[in-house]
Design an enzyme around this catalytic site. Structure first.
Site, PDB file in Angstrom:
ATOM      1  N   ASP A  26      82.488  29.842  51.902  1.00  0.00           N
ATOM      2  CA  ASP A  26      83.634  28.958  52.114  1.00  0.00           C
ATOM      3  C   ASP A  26      83.213  27.493  52.100  1.00  0.00           C
ATOM      4  O   ASP A  26      82.028  27.167  52.161  1.00  0.00           O
ATOM      5  CB  ASP A  26      84.276  29.266  53.470  1.00  0.00           C
ATOM      6  CG  ASP A  26      85.184  30.483  53.404  1.00  0.00           C
ATOM      7  OD1 ASP A  26      85.455  30.953  52.293  1.00  0.00           O
ATOM      8  OD2 ASP A  26      85.616  30.945  54.477  1.00  0.00           O
ATOM      9  N   LYS A  34      88.393  26.845  50.073  1.00  0.00           N
ATOM     10  CA  LYS A  34      89.495  25.922  49.812  1.00  0.00           C
ATOM     11  C   LYS A  34      88.899  24.533  49.582  1.00  0.00           C
ATOM     12  O   LYS A  34      88.097  24.067  50.382  1.00  0.00           O
ATOM     13  CB  LYS A  34      90.415  25.895  51.027  1.00  0.00           C
ATOM     14  CG  LYS A  34      91.810  25.446  50.722  1.00  0.00           C
ATOM     15  CD  LYS A  34      92.787  25.963  51.744  1.00  0.00           C
ATOM     16  CE  LYS A  34      92.699  25.258  53.065  1.00  0.00           C
ATOM     17  NZ  LYS A  34      93.842  25.497  53.930  1.00  0.00           N
ATOM     18  N   MET A  80      91.204  22.024  63.345  1.00  0.00           N
ATOM     19  CA  MET A  80      92.095  21.752  62.208  1.00  0.00           C
ATOM     20  C   MET A  80      93.235  20.818  62.611  1.00  0.00           C
ATOM     21  O   MET A  80      94.368  20.991  62.159  1.00  0.00           O
ATOM     22  CB  MET A  80      92.672  23.068  61.647  1.00  0.00           C
ATOM     23  CG  MET A  80      91.597  23.959  61.056  1.00  0.00           C
ATOM     24  SD  MET A  80      92.253  25.482  60.389  1.00  0.00           S
ATOM     25  CE  MET A  80      92.327  26.484  61.848  1.00  0.00           C
TER      26      MET A  80
END
Ligand code: SAH
Length: 262
Positions: A39, A60, A172
């Protein structure tokens, strides 16, 4: 022993960044992996430890997924079925906001043998490496971890908490820090509550901002960073109890005599 090799998937936590915070089990799995699927938050220094493996980025980047979640499942299942040793490498711990649980369930359903190798989560590692203990006698007896990514989920999770009692750790949440802080104040958290933001925790590029919840809500924390960041809210965020030893040798370089005394 049979010479037929059975494929296997290890869902491995890569830790918060610093390769020395990687577990020995994670290192062992990386060294014998045939394929590493990683990731965005996996540190490049950790990645290179899987020297003989083929490596694929499946995370991502710039808000876009390189591969869908289903495609990642299919890739892991196919590689394991063909006899490969697959390492699915995720930042921190694989089961903390990393969709690791979904991946484990997909492997289970497909009948693919797998294991979970826990990692040191940034929830704890980023604050502690910045001198912030999440619990501290007399200041906070608990911590609560929440994602700041989704407004509604954040709000619902916070609804269950009595304000100003414990430490809040928000992952986040950096981009939404102003509205998150404003929402906390609406819910009764005091403006003068200490707040800290630790970005790139455990890495040489780590940075720490300290202020109050009111500062955050008023947009007084201006830094723009692409680095991952953890927000800590609560009395402990004002503490700064970092190590005073600056140049401790890396584990692998530690003198033999010292290691043998353990
Ligand atoms: N599974 C990961 C978390 C994935 S969610 C873990 O256990 O750490 C991604 C979030 O983790 C980022 O948005 C950031 O809030 C946090 N994060 C990851 N690495 C970090 C680091 N080195 N320093 C600060 N925050 C980090």
């Amino acid at each position: 022993m049979s010479s037929v090799r059975i494929g296997f998937v290890s869902l491995v936590g890569a830790g918060p960044g610093d390769p020395e915070v990687l577990t020995r089990k994670a290192l062992a799995r990386l060294r014998r992996a045939d394929l590493v699927l990683y990731d965005a938050l996996v540190d490049p220094r950790v990645l290179t430890l899987g020297r003989r493996a083929r490596r694929f980025f499946v995370g991502k980047r710039a808000g876009r997924h390189a591969l869908s979640q289903e495609a990642i499942h299919a890739l892991m299942i196919r590689a394991a079925t063909r006899g490969h040793r697959v390492v699915r490498l995720k930042g921190g711990d694989p089961f903390v906001f990393g969709r690791g649980g979904e991946e484990a369930l997909a492997l289970q359903q497909a009948g693919v043998p797998f294991e979970v190798v826990p990692g040191v989560t940034s929830v704890v590692a980023a604050p502690s490496s910045a001198g912030i203990p999440l619990t501290h006698r007399g200041l906070s007896a608990a911590f609560f971890v929440v994602s700041g990514h989704d407004r509604q989920l954040f709000s619902d999770a916070l609804g269950a908490l009595t304000p100003n009692q414990i430490t809040l750790v928000i992952l986040m949440g950096f981009a939404r820090r102003v509205s998150l802080a404003a929402e906390l104040m609406e819910k009764g958290w005091r403006a003068k509550t200490p707040a800290a933001i630790v970005s790139d925790g455990t890495n040489p590029s780590a940075a720490v901002w300290r202020g109050t919840l009111g500062d955050l809500a008023a947009g007084r924390m201006h830094a723009r960073t692409e680095a991952p960041a953890v927000i800590v809210v609560g009395e402990v965020a004002a503490l700064d109890v970092k190590t005073t030893v600056l140049q401790e040798p890396a584990c692998d370089e530690a003198p033999r005599a010292r290691r043998s005394t353990r």
